[in-house]
Design a protein around this motif. Structure first.
Motif, PDB file in Angstrom:
ATOM      1  N   LEU A 158      14.954  63.777  57.218  1.00  0.00           N
ATOM      2  CA  LEU A 158      14.330  65.002  56.710  1.00  0.00           C
ATOM      3  C   LEU A 158      15.194  66.195  57.064  1.00  0.00           C
ATOM      4  CD1 LEU A 158      12.024  66.754  55.548  1.00  0.00           C
ATOM      5  CD2 LEU A 158      10.947  66.663  57.818  1.00  0.00           C
ATOM      6  N   GLY A 159      15.610  66.932  56.046  1.00  0.00           N
ATOM      7  CA  GLY A 159      16.356  68.166  56.270  1.00  0.00           C
ATOM      8  C   GLY A 159      15.576  69.353  55.715  1.00  0.00           C
ATOM      9  N   ILE A 160      15.606  70.462  56.436  1.00  0.00           N
ATOM     10  CA  ILE A 160      15.002  71.708  55.960  1.00  0.00           C
ATOM     11  C   ILE A 160      16.027  72.819  56.132  1.00  0.00           C
ATOM     12  CG2 ILE A 160      13.130  73.379  56.224  1.00  0.00           C
ATOM     13  CD1 ILE A 160      11.419  71.236  57.446  1.00  0.00           C
ATOM     14  N   ASP A 161      16.164  73.607  55.049  1.00  0.00           N
ATOM     15  CA  ASP A 161      17.071  74.754  55.118  1.00  0.00           C
ATOM     16  C   ASP A 161      16.265  76.018  54.817  1.00  0.00           C
ATOM     17  OD1 ASP A 161      19.355  76.328  55.366  1.00  0.00           O
ATOM     18  OD2 ASP A 161      20.614  74.907  54.307  1.00  0.00           O
ATOM     19  N   ALA A 162      16.839  76.955  54.117  1.00  0.00           N
ATOM     20  CA  ALA A 162      16.266  78.290  53.956  1.00  0.00           C
ATOM     21  C   ALA A 162      14.812  78.269  53.498  1.00  0.00           C
ATOM     22  CB  ALA A 162      17.104  79.087  52.963  1.00  0.00           C
ATOM     23  N   ILE A 163      13.996  79.144  54.097  1.00  0.00           N
ATOM     24  CA  ILE A 163      12.601  79.337  53.702  1.00  0.00           C
ATOM     25  C   ILE A 163      12.414  80.819  53.399  1.00  0.00           C
ATOM     26  CG2 ILE A 163      10.184  79.080  54.354  1.00  0.00           C
ATOM     27  CD1 ILE A 163      11.033  76.967  56.385  1.00  0.00           C
ATOM     28  N   ARG A 164      11.896  81.114  52.208  1.00  0.00           N
ATOM     29  CA  ARG A 164      11.740  82.505  51.776  1.00  0.00           C
ATOM     30  C   ARG A 164      10.398  82.668  51.071  1.00  0.00           C
ATOM     31  NH1 ARG A 164      17.111  81.038  49.958  1.00  0.00           N
ATOM     32  NH2 ARG A 164      18.757  82.179  51.052  1.00  0.00           N
TER      33      ARG A 164
END
Length: 514
Positions: A158-164
């Motif tokens: 599981l990868g998570i990057d930018a949250i906007r």
């Protein structure tokens, strides 16, 4: 005119760069910096979620001030799609809430819809969640994503990057001596490694939309020139079947604004694969204060798209709409349009503007046209209707009149009289076309009858070499008689549209005039 500018209203919650503090939720080993696979900036964060019934993920606890209509955008990478639960079972979930113990979960994807890789998932946090942990209330200070797996996984998956959060991209500028704006200018900026906004991206030459792309600033001072041809755009499916709605129905689309804005779309193909948020085209709704100086859609194809709203400075010609929501004329100029299986065209008071259009029913009970014209006389030119109820005052009659009083007269030319439904006004249709006969002998007598009857509707005693008649029936019989020439009768001549018929009169060699 002006340098190109492509900006966004997205507010960054976290970019998952080095130094970000993450918060784990559910089972699995702790999340770690991920320098090897990321979508934005220089790194992401990753975590291993493993097990036949495991649910886990991570996110960030940060404050936000979401406005009405704002959606949250989360970049997620699932590296083991084959070992993920289905969408209905919450295979991929995005989360928002008050803390790691109180958050809402929205099911956005699963094993049947994944091939791996980074995907940006927008969602409206005010909509009903698919699952809830604790009591999150309406607080939005925790943001993240989770996986529900169905097998043993040996590495971080599981990868998570930018949250906007936000809604749109705004593109302005262009025009001589600067190059005109086009769709690729917008996707190129969206897709920059430093940006990756996730609203309008380029996927192998197809532009993928989720959110609003606004062409022009909604003001009276910013010049914008947008010209684009033969582009293919797809509205991403943000609302998979079998789970709760994820985005607002009017979340995505193109908006055109600004009194110094001109635009020209030619050959655009826009396809929506989202049955809820279908993708609108808005040139003049209440969301726009300053309408464009001029705009053109020509030779475009719209497939399963949302509401199309025109305005008086916009022309729409030679376009096809299939399985789309309503087209709202709103003063725009329309011609040579094809509507197949669409909801009703909303003509408003602009019934006279409906010209050279064909309508084919979707058998869902919609009329072809709805109109609010008041009492008066109007025209309907070169329009055809197929598959609508032939009886009047049915929900799926071809035209629905919403006026409750008065008399409305409609002159039809270039097509048959359509069926109609009225809310109370008296509706009178008159078929009007021009029948022209050429090549006549001078002083020929001509009689035109309603086909199959002896009812005369036009004629002349002593013709010239050409005669034109106004016809108000769909077919006629024509009698042509002149001294010294053989009597002629033409039966069942279609007059649902203008006709010009060359006449060849043969001399009667048996004729004797004593």
């Amino acid at each position: 005119m002006a340098a190109k500018s492509v900006t966004t209203d997205l507010t960054t919650i976290t970019l998952m760069e080095s130094g970000t503090t993450t918060a784990d939720i559910g089972g699995g080993q702790g999340s770690v910096d991920e320098p090897d696979f990321y979508i934005q900036g220089n790194q992401a964060f990753s975590r291993k979620i493993s097990g036949t019934t495991a649910v886990g993920g991570f996110g960030a606890e940060l404050a936000s001030t979401l406005a009405t209509g704002d959606h949250i955008f989360v970049w997620v990478n699932n590296l083991a799609p084959g070992l993920t639960q289905t969408t209905a079972n919450g295979g991929v979930r995005v989360a928002v809430g008050a803390s790691t113990n109180a958050y809402k979960q929205y099911y956005v994807n699963g094993s049947e819809g994944l091939i791996g890789g980074w995907v940006c998932y927008p969602f409206d946090p005010t909509l009903t969640a698919d699952a809830t942990q604790g009591n999150p209330g309406t607080t939005t200070t925790f943001f993240g994503a989770l996986l529900a797996t169905n097998g043993t996984i040996n590495r971080n998956n599981l990868g998570i990057d930018a949250i906007r959060y936000g809604t749109k991209i705004t593109a302005t500028g262009g025009g001589s001596p600067d190059p005109d704006l086009n769709c690729l200018d917008i996707t190129d900026t969206n897709d920059l490694p430093a940006n990756q906004w996730g609203i309008f991206r380029n996927n192998g030459g197809t532009c993928i939309l989720q959110g609003v792309v606004q062409i022009g600033a909604d003001d009276t001072t910013t010049p914008t020139t947008f010209v684009d041809s033969d582009t293919v755009c797809t509205k991403a499916n943000n609302n998979p079947t079998g789970v709760n709605q994820k985005t607002a129905t009017n979340f995505s689309g193109f908006r055109f604004a600004g009194s110094q804005t001109t635009f020209n779309f030619s050959g655009l193909t826009f396809v929506s694969v989202d049955s809820t948020d279908k993708g609108f085209f808005d040139c003049g709704s209440g969301a726009i204060t300053n309408t464009v100086s001029s705009g053109t859609f020509s030779g475009c194809t719209f497939l399963s798209t949302g509401v199309f709203t025109g305005t008086s400075s916009v022309t729409v010609s030679n376009c096809t709409f299939k399985n789309c929501r309503s087209f709202v004329i709103n003063g725009s100029t329309v011609s040579n349009l094809v509507f197949e299986g669409c909801e009703a065209l909303d003509a408003g008071t602009n019934l006279n503007s409906v010209q050279d259009c064909s309508f084919t029913s979707n058998s869902a009970g919609f009329p072809a046209i709805t109109t609010s014209v008041p009492a008066g006389t109007y025209s309907l030119v070169d329009c055809s209707f197929s598959g609508y109820n032939a009886s009047n005052n049915q929900a799926d009659s071809a035209i629905e009149f919403t006026a409750t009083t008065g008399t409305i007269n409609v002159n039809v030319s270039g097509g048959a009289i359509p069926s109609f439904k009225t809310a109370g006004a008296t509706i009178n249709f008159t078929l009007s076309s021009t029948l022209t006969l050429t090549g006549l002998q001078p002083n020929t007598e001509i009689r035109v009858y309603d086909a199959g009857t002896t009812t005369e509707i036009a004629g002349v005693e002593n013709s010239g070499t050409s005669e034109a008649f106004s016809i108000n029936v769909s077919s006629v019989d024509i009698v042509i008689h002149a001294l010294g020439f053989i009597y002629q009768r033409l039966e069942g001549v279609s007059t649902s549209s203008d006709r010009s018929i060359p006449i060849q009169q043969q001399q009667d060699r048996q004729f004797e005039n004593p």
